[in-house]
Motif scaffolding. Sequence first.
Motif, PDB file in Angstrom:
ATOM      1  N   THR A 118      10.597   9.503  -8.344  1.00 31.26           N
ATOM      2  CA  THR A 118      10.068   8.131  -8.792  1.00 31.26           C
ATOM      3  C   THR A 118      10.678   7.434  -7.406  1.00 31.26           C
ATOM      4  OG1 THR A 118      12.296   7.816  -9.816  1.00 31.26           O
ATOM      5  CG2 THR A 118      10.390   8.192 -11.385  1.00 31.26           C
ATOM      6  N   LEU A 119       9.752   6.683  -6.797  1.00 35.45           N
ATOM      7  CA  LEU A 119      10.146   5.998  -5.534  1.00 35.45           C
ATOM      8  C   LEU A 119       9.555   4.617  -5.761  1.00 35.45           C
ATOM      9  CD1 LEU A 119      10.588   6.171  -2.411  1.00 35.45           C
ATOM     10  CD2 LEU A 119       8.263   6.565  -1.939  1.00 35.45           C
ATOM     11  N   GLU A 120      10.531   3.486  -5.054  1.00 39.02           N
ATOM     12  CA  GLU A 120      10.654   2.148  -5.268  1.00 39.02           C
ATOM     13  C   GLU A 120      11.066   1.508  -3.959  1.00 39.02           C
ATOM     14  OE1 GLU A 120       9.360   0.088  -7.542  1.00 39.02           O
ATOM     15  OE2 GLU A 120       8.844   1.598  -9.061  1.00 39.02           O
ATOM     16  N   PRO A 121      10.494   0.482  -3.838  1.00 37.77           N
ATOM     17  CA  PRO A 121       9.448  -0.566  -4.471  1.00 37.77           C
ATOM     18  C   PRO A 121       8.117  -0.142  -3.920  1.00 37.77           C
ATOM     19  CG  PRO A 121      10.415  -1.613  -2.818  1.00 37.77           C
ATOM     20  CD  PRO A 121      11.202  -0.474  -2.342  1.00 37.77           C
ATOM     21  N   HIS A 122       7.248  -0.903  -4.607  1.00 38.60           N
ATOM     22  CA  HIS A 122       5.612  -0.576  -4.487  1.00 38.60           C
ATOM     23  C   HIS A 122       5.349  -1.437  -3.114  1.00 38.60           C
ATOM     24  CE1 HIS A 122       1.463  -1.032  -4.568  1.00 38.60           C
ATOM     25  NE2 HIS A 122       1.406   0.142  -5.365  1.00 38.60           N
ATOM     26  N   ASP A 123       5.678  -2.540  -3.090  1.00 34.26           N
ATOM     27  CA  ASP A 123       5.385  -3.538  -2.088  1.00 34.26           C
ATOM     28  C   ASP A 123       3.822  -3.517  -2.248  1.00 34.26           C
ATOM     29  OD1 ASP A 123       7.044  -4.999   0.039  1.00 34.26           O
ATOM     30  OD2 ASP A 123       5.124  -4.763   1.147  1.00 34.26           O
ATOM     31  N   LEU A 124       3.220  -4.177  -0.959  1.00 40.83           N
ATOM     32  CA  LEU A 124       1.793  -4.303  -0.964  1.00 40.83           C
ATOM     33  C   LEU A 124       1.050  -2.801  -1.166  1.00 40.83           C
ATOM     34  CD1 LEU A 124       1.054  -7.036   1.643  1.00 40.83           C
ATOM     35  CD2 LEU A 124       0.633  -7.185  -0.766  1.00 40.83           C
ATOM     36  N   LEU A 125       1.419  -2.065  -0.370  1.00 40.37           N
ATOM     37  CA  LEU A 125       0.755  -0.638  -0.314  1.00 40.37           C
ATOM     38  C   LEU A 125       2.012  -0.004  -0.431  1.00 40.37           C
ATOM     39  CD1 LEU A 125      -2.114  -0.610   2.159  1.00 40.37           C
ATOM     40  CD2 LEU A 125      -2.345  -1.086  -0.389  1.00 40.37           C
ATOM     41  N   PRO A 126       1.615   1.247  -1.291  1.00 39.31           N
ATOM     42  CA  PRO A 126       2.909   2.399  -1.449  1.00 39.31           C
ATOM     43  C   PRO A 126       2.749   3.693  -0.417  1.00 39.31           C
ATOM     44  CG  PRO A 126       0.884   2.746  -2.996  1.00 39.31           C
ATOM     45  CD  PRO A 126       0.654   1.792  -2.070  1.00 39.31           C
ATOM     46  N   TYR A 127       2.666   3.237   0.926  1.00 35.67           N
ATOM     47  CA  TYR A 127       2.641   4.249   1.836  1.00 35.67           C
ATOM     48  C   TYR A 127       3.782   5.266   1.947  1.00 35.67           C
ATOM     49  CZ  TYR A 127       3.922   0.431   4.910  1.00 35.67           C
ATOM     50  OH  TYR A 127       4.695  -0.457   5.514  1.00 35.67           O
ATOM     51  N   PRO A 128       5.124   4.555   1.641  1.00 34.47           N
ATOM     52  CA  PRO A 128       6.206   5.712   2.027  1.00 34.47           C
ATOM     53  C   PRO A 128       6.060   6.815   1.076  1.00 34.47           C
ATOM     54  CG  PRO A 128       6.889   3.218   1.747  1.00 34.47           C
ATOM     55  CD  PRO A 128       5.512   3.194   1.409  1.00 34.47           C
ATOM     56  N   LEU A 129       5.107   6.937   0.189  1.00 35.81           N
ATOM     57  CA  LEU A 129       4.794   8.215  -0.580  1.00 35.81           C
ATOM     58  C   LEU A 129       4.770   9.393   0.346  1.00 35.81           C
ATOM     59  CD1 LEU A 129       2.594   6.943  -3.427  1.00 35.81           C
ATOM     60  CD2 LEU A 129       4.539   7.885  -3.928  1.00 35.81           C
ATOM     61  N   GLY A 191       4.317   0.365  -9.538  1.00 38.36           N
ATOM     62  CA  GLY A 191       2.888   0.199  -9.455  1.00 38.36           C
ATOM     63  C   GLY A 191       2.426  -1.442  -9.109  1.00 38.36           C
ATOM     64  N   VAL A 192       1.166  -1.594  -9.656  1.00 38.63           N
ATOM     65  CA  VAL A 192       0.594  -2.971  -9.359  1.00 38.63           C
ATOM     66  C   VAL A 192       1.385  -4.171  -9.892  1.00 38.63           C
ATOM     67  CG1 VAL A 192      -1.000  -3.090 -11.353  1.00 38.63           C
ATOM     68  CG2 VAL A 192      -1.621  -4.028  -9.344  1.00 38.63           C
ATOM     69  N   GLN A 193       2.006  -3.783 -10.802  1.00 38.29           N
ATOM     70  CA  GLN A 193       2.875  -4.846 -11.381  1.00 38.29           C
ATOM     71  C   GLN A 193       3.937  -5.478 -10.188  1.00 38.29           C
ATOM     72  OE1 GLN A 193       2.713  -6.492 -14.128  1.00 38.29           O
ATOM     73  NE2 GLN A 193       1.137  -5.119 -15.293  1.00 38.29           N
ATOM     74  N   GLU A 194       4.272  -4.619  -9.296  1.00 32.21           N
ATOM     75  CA  GLU A 194       5.296  -5.098  -8.582  1.00 32.21           C
ATOM     76  C   GLU A 194       4.327  -5.930  -7.463  1.00 32.21           C
ATOM     77  OE1 GLU A 194       8.614  -1.593  -9.104  1.00 32.21           O
ATOM     78  OE2 GLU A 194       7.747  -1.958  -7.014  1.00 32.21           O
ATOM     79  N   VAL A 251      -7.029  -8.626 -14.514  1.00 34.22           N
ATOM     80  CA  VAL A 251      -8.142  -7.994 -13.737  1.00 34.22           C
ATOM     81  C   VAL A 251      -7.148  -6.839 -12.887  1.00 34.22           C
ATOM     82  CG1 VAL A 251      -9.351  -7.967 -11.638  1.00 34.22           C
ATOM     83  CG2 VAL A 251      -9.609  -9.627 -13.350  1.00 34.22           C
ATOM     84  N   ALA A 252      -6.017  -7.309 -12.199  1.00 36.54           N
ATOM     85  CA  ALA A 252      -5.039  -6.284 -11.565  1.00 36.54           C
ATOM     86  C   ALA A 252      -4.766  -5.251 -12.474  1.00 36.54           C
ATOM     87  CB  ALA A 252      -4.057  -6.946 -11.054  1.00 36.54           C
ATOM     88  N   ARG A 253      -4.404  -5.362 -13.570  1.00 33.78           N
ATOM     89  CA  ARG A 253      -4.128  -4.704 -14.533  1.00 33.78           C
ATOM     90  C   ARG A 253      -4.744  -3.621 -15.028  1.00 33.78           C
ATOM     91  NH1 ARG A 253      -0.242  -8.878 -18.255  1.00 33.78           N
ATOM     92  NH2 ARG A 253       1.647  -8.782 -16.961  1.00 33.78           N
ATOM     93  N   ALA A 254      -6.192  -3.987 -15.113  1.00 37.49           N
ATOM     94  CA  ALA A 254      -7.334  -3.421 -15.587  1.00 37.49           C
ATOM     95  C   ALA A 254      -7.773  -2.477 -14.876  1.00 37.49           C
ATOM     96  CB  ALA A 254      -8.399  -4.375 -16.177  1.00 37.49           C
ATOM     97  N   ILE A 255      -7.896  -2.669 -13.433  1.00 37.11           N
ATOM     98  CA  ILE A 255      -8.353  -2.027 -12.420  1.00 37.11           C
ATOM     99  C   ILE A 255      -7.476  -1.158 -11.677  1.00 37.11           C
ATOM    100  CG2 ILE A 255     -10.426  -3.464 -12.193  1.00 37.11           C
ATOM    101  CD1 ILE A 255      -9.407  -4.456  -9.412  1.00 37.11           C
ATOM    102  N   GLY A 256      -5.959  -1.515 -11.598  1.00 36.04           N
ATOM    103  CA  GLY A 256      -5.032  -0.785 -10.996  1.00 36.04           C
ATOM    104  C   GLY A 256      -5.090  -1.300  -9.646  1.00 36.04           C
ATOM    105  N   PHE A 257      -5.523  -2.361  -9.175  1.00 36.81           N
ATOM    106  CA  PHE A 257      -5.375  -2.801  -7.717  1.00 36.81           C
ATOM    107  C   PHE A 257      -5.345  -4.450  -7.820  1.00 36.81           C
ATOM    108  CE2 PHE A 257      -5.652  -2.347  -3.103  1.00 36.81           C
ATOM    109  CZ  PHE A 257      -6.491  -3.441  -2.832  1.00 36.81           C
ATOM    110  N   THR A 258      -4.547  -4.921  -7.062  1.00 25.81           N
ATOM    111  CA  THR A 258      -4.285  -6.440  -7.088  1.00 25.81           C
ATOM    112  C   THR A 258      -5.262  -7.105  -6.031  1.00 25.81           C
ATOM    113  OG1 THR A 258      -2.036  -6.426  -7.480  1.00 25.81           O
ATOM    114  CG2 THR A 258      -2.698  -8.571  -6.714  1.00 25.81           C
ATOM    115  N   PRO A 259      -6.312  -7.995  -6.566  1.00 24.28           N
ATOM    116  CA  PRO A 259      -7.041  -8.586  -5.464  1.00 24.28           C
ATOM    117  C   PRO A 259      -6.478  -9.640  -4.827  1.00 24.28           C
ATOM    118  CG  PRO A 259      -7.891  -8.817  -7.810  1.00 24.28           C
ATOM    119  CD  PRO A 259      -6.519  -8.443  -8.019  1.00 24.28           C
ATOM    120  N   LEU A 260      -6.295  -9.611  -3.629  1.00 22.31           N
ATOM    121  CA  LEU A 260      -5.474 -10.100  -2.497  1.00 22.31           C
ATOM    122  C   LEU A 260      -6.192 -10.079  -1.214  1.00 22.31           C
ATOM    123  CD1 LEU A 260      -3.703  -8.105  -0.900  1.00 22.31           C
ATOM    124  CD2 LEU A 260      -2.058  -8.277  -2.987  1.00 22.31           C
TER     125      LEU A 260
END
Length: 335
Positions: A118-129, A191-194, A251-260
């Motif tokens: 489990t890696l945190e934080p998410h920030d805008l994009l989770p590229y440290p994965l 995830g997107v909540q962050e 919307v963000a919760r439904a699609i798994g992505f935050t419109p920004l």
Amino acid sequence: EKKNPYYSRMALPKKPTPSVVSYPHRPNSPGAILAVILWLGSMWLLTMSLLFALIFATLRPYILTILLILSIIPLPSHPLLMKAGEYIMLGAAHYFGITLIATDPASLKSVTSGSITTLEPHDLLPYPLFAFTPTLKTSPFKNGCGLMTGIVFRLPIVRQIYTMCRAGDVGKSNFTRSLEEGKDVVFIPGGVQEVLLLKPDDDKVYLYLNKRKGFIKLALTHGKPIIPCVAFGLDGSYGYWKPESAFLTRVARAIGFTPLVFWGRWGVPLFIPRPKKITVVVGKPLRVDKIKQGGEEHLKERVEEVHAEWVKEMKGLWNEWRDELGYKGREVVVV
């Protein structure tokens, strides 16, 4: 003053010596920049393709046909394409100067039959994965698999690139299948909540962990250890503007992505992030014994117990390393 002989004979427990694997930070290397454009710039490439289709009517049918084909054909698996994915990951490692610190290397070597990281934080994009991809050989896991929101694997161009980089859908079915295959899955629980919790003028780090218990249940039913990890260096990778709206939150919760709207290096929208040096700290695995009996009520109790321990470890790992890695005094808030 006479020395107490008891204390002279006392053997204090030795703290494990962390191991460090690091790539040189080469943010201006043409090869590294190209690799990150192909990877994290894939959304920009998709956007540019759609823009060209909108502006140039003569090209529109050809562009849209190509994008349609890319959105429905099977995901890439050819060895040459996977090799291209390895090139992208190696280039990204130099672009970000990726460093992985294992706080207890011996305990990680004992994990031999799959795990949940489990890696945190998410920030805008989770590229440290990508720090856990087997290509980089930064982590002890030879079968690492980064999991992320399923919308990534529905977008043409983006789905091909991320599959080449050995990423997968974080959905429950794929998550479960990966555990059953003995893979070491890596994902970002918040995830997107962050992303929704981000505020440009707030230096607190928000981790959306209190309601993230589904993977705990999977760990218990499969008997897989949970490995807490935190990433440092994401601050300032992107600038962004995020509309505050209850509707967009749903919307963000439904699609798994935050419109920004976000912009990275050279101020280009939807482009690659600024080349901030990324450090990932890997904590000691939490042993999770497989639940074999006791019924649903017993399982729920164990989920709560393991979840509380996991949240404590995640917060503790952040607080232990924040000062040394440039986040001195930065408060982590678990919500």
